[in-house]
Design an enzyme around this catalytic site. Structure first.
Site, PDB file in Angstrom:
ATOM      1  N   GLU A   1      21.842   5.381  -3.033  1.00 30.70           N
ATOM      2  CA  GLU A   1      20.843   5.787  -4.024  1.00 30.70           C
ATOM      3  C   GLU A   1      20.964   7.292  -4.286  1.00 30.70           C
ATOM      4  OE1 GLU A   1      15.921   5.745  -4.297  1.00 30.70           O
ATOM      5  OE2 GLU A   1      16.950   5.363  -2.399  1.00 30.70           O
TER       6      GLU A   1
ATOM      7  N   LYS B   1      15.061   1.764 -10.834  1.00 32.69           N
ATOM      8  CA  LYS B   1      14.244   1.412  -9.675  1.00 32.69           C
ATOM      9  C   LYS B   1      12.825   1.049 -10.103  1.00 32.69           C
ATOM     10  CE  LYS B   1      13.216   3.126  -5.010  1.00 32.69           C
ATOM     11  NZ  LYS B   1      13.481   4.251  -4.066  1.00 32.69           N
TER      12      LYS B   1
ATOM     13  N   CYS C   1      16.775   0.583  -2.824  1.00 37.97           N
ATOM     14  CA  CYS C   1      15.936   0.936  -1.679  1.00 37.97           C
ATOM     15  C   CYS C   1      14.616   0.162  -1.648  1.00 37.97           C
ATOM     16  CB  CYS C   1      15.719   2.441  -1.649  1.00 37.97           C
ATOM     17  SG  CYS C   1      15.339   3.109   0.005  1.00 37.97           S
TER      18      CYS C   1
ATOM     19  N   SER D   1       7.453   7.616  12.210  1.00 32.07           N
ATOM     20  CA  SER D   1       6.541   7.015  13.192  1.00 32.07           C
ATOM     21  C   SER D   1       7.344   6.059  14.072  1.00 32.07           C
ATOM     22  CB  SER D   1       5.404   6.264  12.480  1.00 32.07           C
ATOM     23  OG  SER D   1       4.688   7.111  11.623  1.00 32.07           O
TER      24      SER D   1
END
Length: 285
Positions: free
Chosen positions: A41, A109, A147, A178
């Protein structure tokens, strides 16, 4: 079909440098006998386009992009770049598919993230359509999911119903911020394996490497076959800039669907009419 996963880095804002890198990779892949070269991308611009003061957008038929395709000859090339809308008002996060020096298809996208360090919706307009398209002179069909599009199962479903044998998934996936909650690599492997297995097709995932701003891109590009098995992969980590080439047999898709027919034709016309209705009402796909 021989597919090259062009797991490259990109220099933010350096169109000329990124184009040169792309030309070199395509030339090397085609010289090695590749039939299809897939880039990540936004491979021609870098990801954080909002940090660049000048315009990075390109028309899908820009001579520089067509020249790369001409160098590839009959091999297909999927390139990610900011697309300049034809009316001059909007920019899209797009991936163009090229063959024989011609633009075959442009995917814009659909699902643009806007959270944490991801600010795509501030800089791009979301696409409004997703269709499969002919590859290898129309002998096969592919669809592009950029994506975050691949995190929407309905888009993959519609692509398969539109005849796709290949899902091409260019990505800019960074390491999880995270890690105690989820691992980016594991999530992507779950997604690509699921699509390969349940939709009985090849999934070509090509992720970027390198560091840009606060993001570290981890690579891990791979291909999953119609049984959900990983049949080829590149290395992982910010330094893992490389190409890896995988030979696949697209006849496996037909064999797999014939032996265990999980994929059935849906009432696609009704689905598309409903999608068109929602879009006419101002919604996003």
């Amino acid at each position: 079909m021989r597919i090259t996963l062009a797991q490259t880095d990109a220099t933010l804002g350096d169109l000329d440098g990124n184009l040169k890198r792309t030309e070199r990779v395509v030339a090397e892949a085609v010289d090695a006998g590749s039939d299809l070269v897939v880039f990540p991308e936004l491979a021609l611009s870098g990801y954080q386009v909002g940090d660049v003061p000048h315009d990075l957008s390109l028309a899908p038929d820009d001579p520089r992009l067509l020249r790369i395709s001409q160098r590839a000859g009959g091999a297909g090339v999927l390139l990610g770049f900011p697309e300049a809308g034809s009316h001059g008002l909007h920019t899209y996060n797009s991936a163009g598919y090229y063959e024989d020096g011609h633009l075959v298809h442009t995917h814009r996208k659909l699902y643009l993230p806007t959270y944490s360090t991801f600010e795509e919706r501030k800089h791009f307009l979301p696409g409004q359509h997703s269709r499969a398209y002919g590859v290898r002179g129309g002998r096969h069909r592919a669809a592009t999911l950029i994506c975050n599009d691949a995190w929407q199962p309905q888009v993959a479903f519609l692509s398969v119903q539109d005849g796709a044998h290949l899902l091409l998934v260019p990505a800019n996936s960074a390491q999880s911020m995270s890690p105690e909650r989820y691992d980016s690599k594991e999530y992507w492997r779950n997604i690509t394996t699921f699509y390969g297995r349940i939709y009985q097709l090849f999934v070509v995932f090509v992720n970027r490497v390198g560091v840009e701003g606060g993001l570290t891109f981890w690579g891990g590009s791979h291909i999953v076959d119609p049984w959900g098995e990983v049949v080829g992969e590149c290395g992982e980590g910010a330094e893992a800039e490389e190409t890896c080439t995988v030979d696949i047999d697209l006849a496996d898709v037909r064999r797999r669907r014939r032996d265990i027919p999980l994929v059935r034709e849906a009432r696609l016309g009704l689905l598309r009419r409903e999608i068109d209705r929602l879009l006419d009402e101002g919604g996003d796909l």
